[in-house]
Write a protein that holds these residues in place. Structure first.
Motif, short mmCIF file in Angstrom:
data_model
loop_
_atom_site.label_atom_id
_atom_site.label_comp_id
_atom_site.label_asym_id
_atom_site.label_seq_id
_atom_site.Cartn_x
_atom_site.Cartn_y
_atom_site.Cartn_z
N ASP A 54 0.82 -1.20 0.00
CA ASP A 54 0.00 0.00 0.00
C ASP A 54 0.86 1.26 0.00
O ASP A 54 1.84 1.36 0.75
N ASN A 55 0.51 2.20 -0.84
CA ASN A 55 1.12 3.53 -0.89
C ASN A 55 2.61 3.54 -1.20
O ASN A 55 3.31 4.50 -0.87
N LYS A 56 3.11 2.52 -1.82
CA LYS A 56 4.51 2.47 -2.24
C LYS A 56 4.62 2.51 -3.76
O LYS A 56 4.00 1.71 -4.45
N ARG A 57 5.40 3.44 -4.27
CA ARG A 57 5.59 3.60 -5.71
C ARG A 57 6.47 2.48 -6.26
O ARG A 57 7.55 2.21 -5.72
N THR A 58 6.00 1.86 -7.33
CA THR A 58 6.75 0.80 -8.01
C THR A 58 7.10 1.30 -9.40
O THR A 58 6.24 1.85 -10.09
N GLU A 59 8.36 1.13 -9.81
CA GLU A 59 8.80 1.66 -11.09
C GLU A 59 9.47 0.61 -11.94
O GLU A 59 10.15 -0.29 -11.43
N HIS A 60 9.32 0.75 -13.26
CA HIS A 60 10.03 -0.12 -14.19
C HIS A 60 9.97 0.48 -15.58
O HIS A 60 8.90 0.87 -16.04
N GLN A 61 11.11 0.57 -16.22
CA GLN A 61 11.21 1.05 -17.60
C GLN A 61 10.51 2.39 -17.81
O GLN A 61 9.84 2.60 -18.82
N GLY A 62 10.66 3.28 -16.84
CA GLY A 62 10.11 4.62 -16.97
C GLY A 62 8.66 4.75 -16.54
O GLY A 62 8.15 5.85 -16.38
N PHE A 63 7.98 3.63 -16.34
CA PHE A 63 6.60 3.65 -15.86
C PHE A 63 6.58 3.50 -14.35
O PHE A 63 7.48 2.91 -13.76
N HIS A 64 5.54 4.01 -13.74
CA HIS A 64 5.38 3.81 -12.30
C HIS A 64 3.91 3.72 -11.94
O HIS A 64 3.03 4.20 -12.67
N ALA A 65 3.66 3.06 -10.81
CA ALA A 65 2.30 2.91 -10.30
C ALA A 65 2.38 2.79 -8.79
O ALA A 65 3.38 2.29 -8.25
N THR A 66 1.34 3.24 -8.12
CA THR A 66 1.25 3.14 -6.67
C THR A 66 -0.08 2.50 -6.31
O THR A 66 -1.14 2.98 -6.76
N LEU A 67 -0.02 1.45 -5.52
CA LEU A 67 -1.24 0.80 -5.06
C LEU A 67 -1.84 1.62 -3.92
O LEU A 67 -1.15 1.90 -2.91
N HIS A 68 -3.06 2.04 -4.07
CA HIS A 68 -3.78 2.77 -3.02
C HIS A 68 -4.98 1.94 -2.62
O HIS A 68 -6.00 1.91 -3.32
N LYS A 69 -4.85 1.27 -1.50
CA LYS A 69 -5.95 0.41 -1.05
C LYS A 69 -7.17 1.22 -0.63
O LYS A 69 -8.30 0.78 -0.76
N SER A 70 -6.95 2.44 -0.16
CA SER A 70 -8.07 3.27 0.30
C SER A 70 -9.02 3.61 -0.85
O SER A 70 -10.23 3.76 -0.64
N SER A 71 -8.48 3.71 -2.06
CA SER A 71 -9.31 4.01 -3.22
C SER A 71 -9.36 2.84 -4.21
O SER A 71 -9.93 2.97 -5.29
N SER A 72 -8.76 1.72 -3.83
CA SER A 72 -8.74 0.53 -4.71
C SER A 72 -8.24 0.88 -6.11
O SER A 72 -8.88 0.54 -7.11
N SER A 73 -7.11 1.58 -6.15
CA SER A 73 -6.60 2.02 -7.45
C SER A 73 -5.15 1.63 -7.64
O SER A 73 -4.40 1.45 -6.67
N PHE A 74 -4.77 1.51 -8.91
CA PHE A 74 -3.39 1.17 -9.28
C PHE A 74 -3.14 1.77 -10.66
O PHE A 74 -2.92 1.08 -11.63
#
Lengths: 116, 115
Positions: A54-74
């Motif tokens: 939760d709330n940790k930014r994950t990066e790879h090949q210039g892309f990134h995403a953060t899992l937000h459990k509070s809003s169920s988003s990625f």
């Protein structure tokens, strides 16, 4: 049941502009694993990045995403689109039932088209 | 390049004909999945195995498809009697473990066209 929603079927961008592809999910599992896969034409789909933290930014090949459990988003983001980023992007949720062998539940996919 | 090998890349069948696709999973991966990517690019789970054992399958697969992953042979997915709606890209994937969070590695797919 578990599900993944990608609201945009097609995103068209000019090269150099930022990318944001939306992904939300539904699950009653408190520790979901979320994935982004990229599928280039005539190639095999491949993992872009994944996360269960939760709330940790994950990066790879210039892309990134953060899992937000509070809003169920990625949501998937990139600061500057390149022509070579044109592809189908799938958000996926790992099935919480270990007995079913880690089946992935995919969203409907977003086609990213980057123009010069 | 994908280490999951799928054959054939393309197959064309008439309605009512059998259609068979094969998959060699990545070496050492005991868990194998079949997905169908339809004309709207949606991924639909069909069936998965651990070694030779079926873990889960959907109704359609149970009724009209047969699939197996025999020991020391490629896995296969066969449609007993092809229908127009079966035209799609069939993707095989493999995984090292069956636990949540493991990465699925996909092949390039077998594209079925039912005429």
């Amino acid at each position: 049941g578990d599900s993944v929603t990608q609201t945009e079927g097609l995103v068209t961008l000019t090269e150099g502009l930022p990318v944001m592809l939306n992904c939300t999910y539904q699950t009653i599992y408190s520790n979901p694993f979320l994935f982004w896969y990229v599928h280039y034409l005539n190639e095999s789909p491949r993992l872009l990045l994944k996360s269960s933290t939760d709330n940790k930014r994950t990066e790879h090949q210039g892309f990134h995403a953060t899992l937000h459990k509070s809003s169920s988003s990625f949501h998937l983001q990139k600061s500057s689109a390149q022509l070579s980023d044109s592809a189908l992007y799938y958000c996926a949720l790992s099935d919480r039932y270990g007995g079913s062998g880690n089946k992935l539940i995919f969203g409907t996919g977003t086609l990213l088209s980057v123009k010069p | 390049n994908s280490k999951v090998i799928q054959t054939p890349r393309y197959l064309v069948k008439g309605q009512g004909q059998k259609a068979k696709m094969r998959c060699i999973p990545e070496k050492g991966h005991p868990v194998v999945f079949w997905y169908q990517q339809n004309k709207n690019n949606e991924f639909k789970f069909l069936i998965n195995f651990q070694n030779q054992e079926v873990l889960q399958q959907i109704d359609m697969t149970e009724k009209r498809f047969s699939a197996e992953c025999p020991s020391n042979s490629p896995c296969s997915l066969e449609i007993q009697s092809s229908e127009a709606g079966d035209s799609a890209l069939y993707l095989c994937a493999s995984s090292l473990y069956r636990t949540s969070g493991n990465t699925l590695y996909f092949g390039e797919g077998s594209r079925l066209i039912v005429v």
